[in-house]
Design an enzyme around this catalytic site. Structure first.
Site, PDB file in Angstrom:
ATOM      1  N   ARG A 167      27.019  69.683  14.989  1.00  0.00           N
ATOM      2  CA  ARG A 167      27.165  69.882  13.543  1.00  0.00           C
ATOM      3  C   ARG A 167      27.574  71.325  13.243  1.00  0.00           C
ATOM      4  O   ARG A 167      27.179  72.249  13.945  1.00  0.00           O
ATOM      5  CB  ARG A 167      25.829  69.615  12.831  1.00  0.00           C
ATOM      6  CG  ARG A 167      25.364  68.160  12.868  1.00  0.00           C
ATOM      7  CD  ARG A 167      26.293  67.272  12.050  1.00  0.00           C
ATOM      8  NE  ARG A 167      25.851  65.897  11.970  1.00  0.00           N
ATOM      9  CZ  ARG A 167      26.139  64.942  12.854  1.00  0.00           C
ATOM     10  NH1 ARG A 167      26.855  65.224  13.927  1.00  0.00           N
ATOM     11  NH2 ARG A 167      25.726  63.710  12.668  1.00  0.00           N
ATOM     12  N   GLN A 206      20.764  62.326  13.081  1.00  0.00           N
ATOM     13  CA  GLN A 206      20.544  63.052  14.339  1.00  0.00           C
ATOM     14  C   GLN A 206      19.333  63.982  14.234  1.00  0.00           C
ATOM     15  O   GLN A 206      18.991  64.445  13.145  1.00  0.00           O
ATOM     16  CB  GLN A 206      21.786  63.883  14.694  1.00  0.00           C
ATOM     17  CG  GLN A 206      23.047  63.068  14.906  1.00  0.00           C
ATOM     18  CD  GLN A 206      23.080  62.386  16.277  1.00  0.00           C
ATOM     19  OE1 GLN A 206      22.039  62.207  16.919  1.00  0.00           O
ATOM     20  NE2 GLN A 206      24.257  61.993  16.712  1.00  0.00           N
ATOM     21  N   LYS A 240      26.746  52.028  26.260  1.00  0.00           N
ATOM     22  CA  LYS A 240      25.311  52.304  26.490  1.00  0.00           C
ATOM     23  C   LYS A 240      24.633  51.077  27.095  1.00  0.00           C
ATOM     24  O   LYS A 240      23.649  50.551  26.576  1.00  0.00           O
ATOM     25  CB  LYS A 240      24.615  52.709  25.202  1.00  0.00           C
ATOM     26  CG  LYS A 240      25.082  54.049  24.653  1.00  0.00           C
ATOM     27  CD  LYS A 240      24.087  54.610  23.669  1.00  0.00           C
ATOM     28  CE  LYS A 240      24.519  55.938  23.105  1.00  0.00           C
ATOM     29  NZ  LYS A 240      25.674  55.855  22.210  1.00  0.00           N
TER      30      LYS A 240
HETATM   31  O1  C5P Z   1      28.704  61.237  13.768  1.00  0.00           O
HETATM   32  P1  C5P Z   1      28.059  61.899  14.956  1.00  0.00           P
HETATM   33  O2  C5P Z   1      28.716  63.208  15.330  1.00  0.00           O
HETATM   34  O3  C5P Z   1      26.552  62.020  14.802  1.00  0.00           O
HETATM   35  O4  C5P Z   1      28.344  60.896  16.155  1.00  0.00           O
HETATM   36  C1  C5P Z   1      27.731  61.025  17.401  1.00  0.00           C
HETATM   37  C2  C5P Z   1      28.221  59.942  18.290  1.00  0.00           C
HETATM   38  O5  C5P Z   1      27.658  60.092  19.594  1.00  0.00           O
HETATM   39  C3  C5P Z   1      27.872  58.529  17.850  1.00  0.00           C
HETATM   40  O6  C5P Z   1      28.998  57.720  18.148  1.00  0.00           O
HETATM   41  C4  C5P Z   1      26.696  58.122  18.710  1.00  0.00           C
HETATM   42  O7  C5P Z   1      26.702  56.741  18.999  1.00  0.00           O
HETATM   43  C5  C5P Z   1      26.932  58.927  19.980  1.00  0.00           C
HETATM   44  N1  C5P Z   1      25.753  59.316  20.736  1.00  0.00           N
HETATM   45  C6  C5P Z   1      24.729  60.055  20.198  1.00  0.00           C
HETATM   46  N2  C5P Z   1      23.644  60.399  20.959  1.00  0.00           N
HETATM   47  C7  C5P Z   1      23.570  60.043  22.239  1.00  0.00           C
HETATM   48  C8  C5P Z   1      24.609  59.300  22.807  1.00  0.00           C
HETATM   49  C9  C5P Z   1      25.704  58.965  22.020  1.00  0.00           C
HETATM   50  O8  C5P Z   1      24.812  60.424  19.028  1.00  0.00           O
HETATM   51  N3  C5P Z   1      22.567  60.430  22.991  1.00  0.00           N
END
Ligand code: C5P
Length: 223
Positions: free
Chosen positions: A175, A183, A63
């Site tokens: 999810r 999130q 990022k």
């Molecule tokens: O555990 P989870 O499924 O929430 O992980 C989501 C992953 O995606 C994390 O590694 C996070 O850093 C990444 N990510 C995100 N949203 C974004 C870009 C990347 O959650 N917009």
């Protein structure tokens, strides 16, 4: 049957945990890639471990967000890791995106739009007055202009931006249920694919608990 594509977010500092994640997510019904984020990339053994990986799809979720010279220099500095995918924040601006794209070589350069942990309220707090959808739409246009190879956004925006962005769309915030953690803009795997996501990003709902069972849960859910 078409194989769905899933990036597993390897969010840990432990090399052993990553080995376990890779071992238990191997699967011939899915195309699996491994996403390494700031936690692992900044850990003591992270870089060394990634440099030895072979024959897997790798995603360096750096990022990047900085001025053009700094971002392009940073991308040059990690060239030896041969990531298949790399991320940069689209909010860094068109000049940075173009400079980064120039040096990204064989790595696909993916633009990150508004994080999936942001909702309209938190966006207003930062000082943005447009809606998330509108900003993501504008960012997708910028990504296209800079010739990026893909974008990251939430499932909520995929249908909307697909009209103007034809390359890869990658969606985190996936999810099975209402355990959404930090999130905000979340979706089920099925809805993500129905809306036209090319890749799902799944972290905790696969890597916490029994990884094998979680993969099976995903396969059952997608049937
Ligand atoms: O555990 P989870 O499924 O929430 O992980 C989501 C992953 O995606 C994390 O590694 C996070 O850093 C990444 N990510 C995100 N949203 C974004 C870009 C990347 O959650 N917009």
């Amino acid at each position: 049957m078409k194989k769905h594509k899933v990036f597993i977010a390897c969010d840990t500092t432990s090399v052993n945990k990553i080995k376990t994640i890779i071992k238990y997510t191997q699967n011939d019904k899915l195309i699996i890639g491994y996403k390494f984020g700031l936690e692992f990339l900044n850990s003591k053994n992270g870089r060394k471990y990634i440099s030895k990986l072979k024959n897997i799809i790798t995603f360096g979720d750096y990022k990047f967000s900085d001025i053009p010279n700094t971002c392009s220099s940073a991308i040059r500095a990690i060239k030896d890791l041969n990531f298949n995918y790399l991320t940069i924040h689209i909010s860094s601006g068109l000049e940075t995106l173009k400079a980064a794209k120039k040096v990204s070589g064989n790595s696909k350069l993916i633009g990150v739009t508004i994080l999936t942990s942001i909702d309209d309220k938190s966006l207003k707090e930062i000082g943005f007055n447009r809606s998330i959808k509108n900003i993501v739409y504008r960012q997708a246009k910028l990504a296209k202009k800079a010739n990026l190879d893909g974008i990251v956004c939430s499932v909520n925006e995929v249908k909307y931006i697909r009209k103007i962005f034809k390359k890869e769309i990658i969606t985190p915030g996936i999810r099975f249920d209402n355990k959404i953690h930090d999130q905000k803009r979340v979706s089920t795997p099925k809805r993500a694919l129905q809306n036209g996501s090319d890749w799902l990003v799944m972290g905790r709902s696969i890597t916490k608990g029994n990884i094998k069972k979680n993969i099976q849960k995903l396969l059952n859910h997608l049937k």
